[in-house]
Design an enzyme around this catalytic site. Structure first.
Site, PDB file in Angstrom:
ATOM      1  N   GLY A 134      -9.210 -53.172  77.064  1.00  0.00           N
ATOM      2  CA  GLY A 134      -8.494 -53.324  75.808  1.00  0.00           C
ATOM      3  C   GLY A 134      -8.461 -54.789  75.420  1.00  0.00           C
ATOM      4  O   GLY A 134      -8.161 -55.646  76.253  1.00  0.00           O
ATOM      5  N   GLU A 151     -18.575 -45.379  83.026  1.00  0.00           N
ATOM      6  CA  GLU A 151     -18.877 -46.805  83.166  1.00  0.00           C
ATOM      7  C   GLU A 151     -20.066 -47.058  84.084  1.00  0.00           C
ATOM      8  O   GLU A 151     -20.717 -48.103  83.982  1.00  0.00           O
ATOM      9  CB  GLU A 151     -17.632 -47.561  83.655  1.00  0.00           C
ATOM     10  CG  GLU A 151     -16.527 -47.596  82.608  1.00  0.00           C
ATOM     11  CD  GLU A 151     -15.213 -48.179  83.100  1.00  0.00           C
ATOM     12  OE1 GLU A 151     -14.859 -47.955  84.281  1.00  0.00           O
ATOM     13  OE2 GLU A 151     -14.531 -48.875  82.309  1.00  0.00           O
ATOM     14  N   MET A 207      -7.198 -51.615  83.996  1.00  0.00           N
ATOM     15  CA  MET A 207      -6.374 -50.969  85.020  1.00  0.00           C
ATOM     16  C   MET A 207      -6.904 -51.133  86.429  1.00  0.00           C
ATOM     17  O   MET A 207      -6.402 -50.470  87.358  1.00  0.00           O
ATOM     18  CB  MET A 207      -6.206 -49.471  84.680  1.00  0.00           C
ATOM     19  CG  MET A 207      -5.505 -49.247  83.359  1.00  0.00           C
ATOM     20  SD  MET A 207      -5.377 -47.494  82.903  1.00  0.00           S
ATOM     21  CE  MET A 207      -4.203 -46.929  84.129  1.00  0.00           C
ATOM     22  N   GLU A 208      -7.903 -51.969  86.637  1.00  0.00           N
ATOM     23  CA  GLU A 208      -8.511 -52.067  87.969  1.00  0.00           C
ATOM     24  C   GLU A 208      -8.884 -53.490  88.398  1.00  0.00           C
ATOM     25  O   GLU A 208      -8.904 -53.771  89.604  1.00  0.00           O
ATOM     26  CB  GLU A 208      -9.806 -51.215  88.029  1.00  0.00           C
ATOM     27  CG  GLU A 208      -9.576 -49.743  87.822  1.00  0.00           C
ATOM     28  CD  GLU A 208      -9.587 -49.330  86.355  1.00  0.00           C
ATOM     29  OE1 GLU A 208     -10.088 -50.110  85.494  1.00  0.00           O
ATOM     30  OE2 GLU A 208      -9.063 -48.252  86.046  1.00  0.00           O
ATOM     31  N   ASP A 218     -11.151 -50.923  72.768  1.00  0.00           N
ATOM     32  CA  ASP A 218     -10.018 -50.718  71.871  1.00  0.00           C
ATOM     33  C   ASP A 218      -9.192 -52.002  71.848  1.00  0.00           C
ATOM     34  O   ASP A 218      -9.501 -52.944  72.578  1.00  0.00           O
ATOM     35  CB  ASP A 218      -9.149 -49.549  72.357  1.00  0.00           C
ATOM     36  CG  ASP A 218      -8.653 -49.792  73.761  1.00  0.00           C
ATOM     37  OD1 ASP A 218      -9.378 -49.458  74.723  1.00  0.00           O
ATOM     38  OD2 ASP A 218      -7.549 -50.370  73.912  1.00  0.00           O
TER      39      ASP A 218
HETATM   40  N1  4EH Z   1      -5.836 -49.977  76.214  1.00  0.00           N
HETATM   41  C1  4EH Z   1      -6.193 -49.980  77.526  1.00  0.00           C
HETATM   42  N2  4EH Z   1      -5.239 -50.052  78.476  1.00  0.00           N
HETATM   43  C2  4EH Z   1      -5.571 -50.084  79.804  1.00  0.00           C
HETATM   44  N3  4EH Z   1      -6.851 -50.025  80.250  1.00  0.00           N
HETATM   45  C3  4EH Z   1      -7.836 -49.953  79.318  1.00  0.00           C
HETATM   46  C4  4EH Z   1      -9.255 -49.861  79.442  1.00  0.00           C
HETATM   47  C5  4EH Z   1     -10.058 -49.936  80.722  1.00  0.00           C
HETATM   48  N4  4EH Z   1     -10.087 -48.697  81.555  1.00  0.00           N
HETATM   49  C6  4EH Z   1     -10.333 -47.458  80.829  1.00  0.00           C
HETATM   50  C7  4EH Z   1      -9.479 -46.366  81.495  1.00  0.00           C
HETATM   51  C8  4EH Z   1      -8.323 -45.994  80.566  1.00  0.00           C
HETATM   52  S1  4EH Z   1      -7.255 -44.732  81.180  1.00  0.00           S
HETATM   53  C9  4EH Z   1      -8.006 -43.258  80.688  1.00  0.00           C
HETATM   54  C10 4EH Z   1      -7.526 -42.046  81.111  1.00  0.00           C
HETATM   55  N5  4EH Z   1      -8.102 -40.896  80.747  1.00  0.00           N
HETATM   56  C11 4EH Z   1      -9.161 -40.920  79.957  1.00  0.00           C
HETATM   57  C12 4EH Z   1      -9.624 -42.127  79.541  1.00  0.00           C
HETATM   58  N6  4EH Z   1      -9.043 -43.308  79.912  1.00  0.00           N
HETATM   59  C13 4EH Z   1      -9.005 -47.034  82.766  1.00  0.00           C
HETATM   60  O1  4EH Z   1      -9.961 -46.911  83.822  1.00  0.00           O
HETATM   61  C14 4EH Z   1      -8.897 -48.482  82.353  1.00  0.00           C
HETATM   62  C15 4EH Z   1      -9.751 -49.779  78.157  1.00  0.00           C
HETATM   63  N7  4EH Z   1      -8.728 -49.829  77.241  1.00  0.00           N
HETATM   64  C16 4EH Z   1      -7.543 -49.924  77.930  1.00  0.00           C
END
Ligand code: 4EH
Length: 229
Positions: free
Chosen positions: A79, A13, A173-174, A197
């Site tokens: 997401g 990112e 997640m942040e 996604d």
């Molecule tokens: N469906 C979703 N649910 C929750 N969070 C997200 C995100 C945003 N980010 C990406 C990443 C996924 S965990 C991760 C762990 N290992 C490798 C890649 N990603 C985490 O930093 C949150 C994008 N799509 C999401």
């Protein structure tokens, strides 16, 4: 504003952000790396926190308390929940919440703990700059609610709980932990995400395929915003 923090959670990112800069000073602190750059006289600190609310809280606090940043911008992926949000689309949070914070056993609403609040609002001034940049550059961006939790959401059931409970438009997640830190320390902040996604059963596959391109969408827009500050 005297010093700007630009944060992500994953290396992917912030990579597209660091590509815009030369003369990068790296400082190691608390198991992390902080990249100091300058853009047209503006001192900027860039870092990725690592995944999740705890790491994001540590990095946001460090950028503010140790590096003296007085404005914080977050760029990353999310997401999508709102069906208007397609993969690659951009969302700016007007407010954020923690979908996995749950003491409902004591009669409190989801996302609430005593002394806190379910929703934390972002800086209206920073959002206004962001939307001005979007208009000037013909960029489409949604303003909405982002829900944060310490889980990668990949099920319709969890996605629907978050949507129905918080009326959220996207999830990650942040963001909400960064929001709590900045709100408590009176630092204006902006949370910008691009959809990677749709948090359903295909989320893992879509995330792997679209992380890089969506992170770049967010980063390219973020740089335009920074140049306007
Ligand atoms: N469906 C979703 N649910 C929750 N969070 C997200 C995100 C945003 N980010 C990406 C990443 C996924 S965990 C991760 C762990 N290992 C490798 C890649 N990603 C985490 O930093 C949150 C994008 N799509 C999401």
């Amino acid at each position: 504003m005297t010093k700007l923090a630009i944060m992500g959670a994953m290396e992917e990112e912030i990579e597209p952000l660091l590509e815009y800069f030369e003369n990068v000073k790296v400082t190691e602190f608390a198991d992390n790396k902080y990249y100091e750059v300058n853009l047209n006289g503006l001192d900027i600190v860039i870092a990725y926190s690592k995944i999740g609310k705890v790491f994001a809280s540590l990095t946001a606090t460090t950028m503010i308390e140790k590096f003296g940043c007085d404005t914080l911008l977050f760029s990353g992926v999310a997401g999508g929940i709102n069906p208007k949000l397609k993969i690659g689309d951009l969302i700016i949070a007007d407010k954020l919440c923690q979908h996995d914070l749950d003491i409902t056993a004591f009669g409190h609403p989801n996302g609430f703990v005593p002394g806190g609040k379910v929703f934390v609002e972002t800086s209206k001034e920073l959002r206004d700059v962001a939307f001005e940049v979007a208009e000037e550059n013909n960029i489409s961006v949604l303003e909405g609610t982002i829900a944060t939790g310490d889980q990668f959401v990949h099920s319709v059931e969890r996605k629907e709980f978050i949507e129905s409970t918080f009326n959220a438009d996207a999830l990650e997640m942040e963001g909400a932990s960064v929001a709590v830190i900045c709100d408590a320390l009176n630092v204006p902040f902006l949370i910008l995400r691009a959809i990677s996604d749709t948090a359903d059963m295909d989320a893992g596959f879509d995330f792997d395929e679209f992380l890089k391109s969506s992170a770049k969408n967010s980063a390219d827009y973020m740089i335009k915003i920074v140049k306007k500050l």
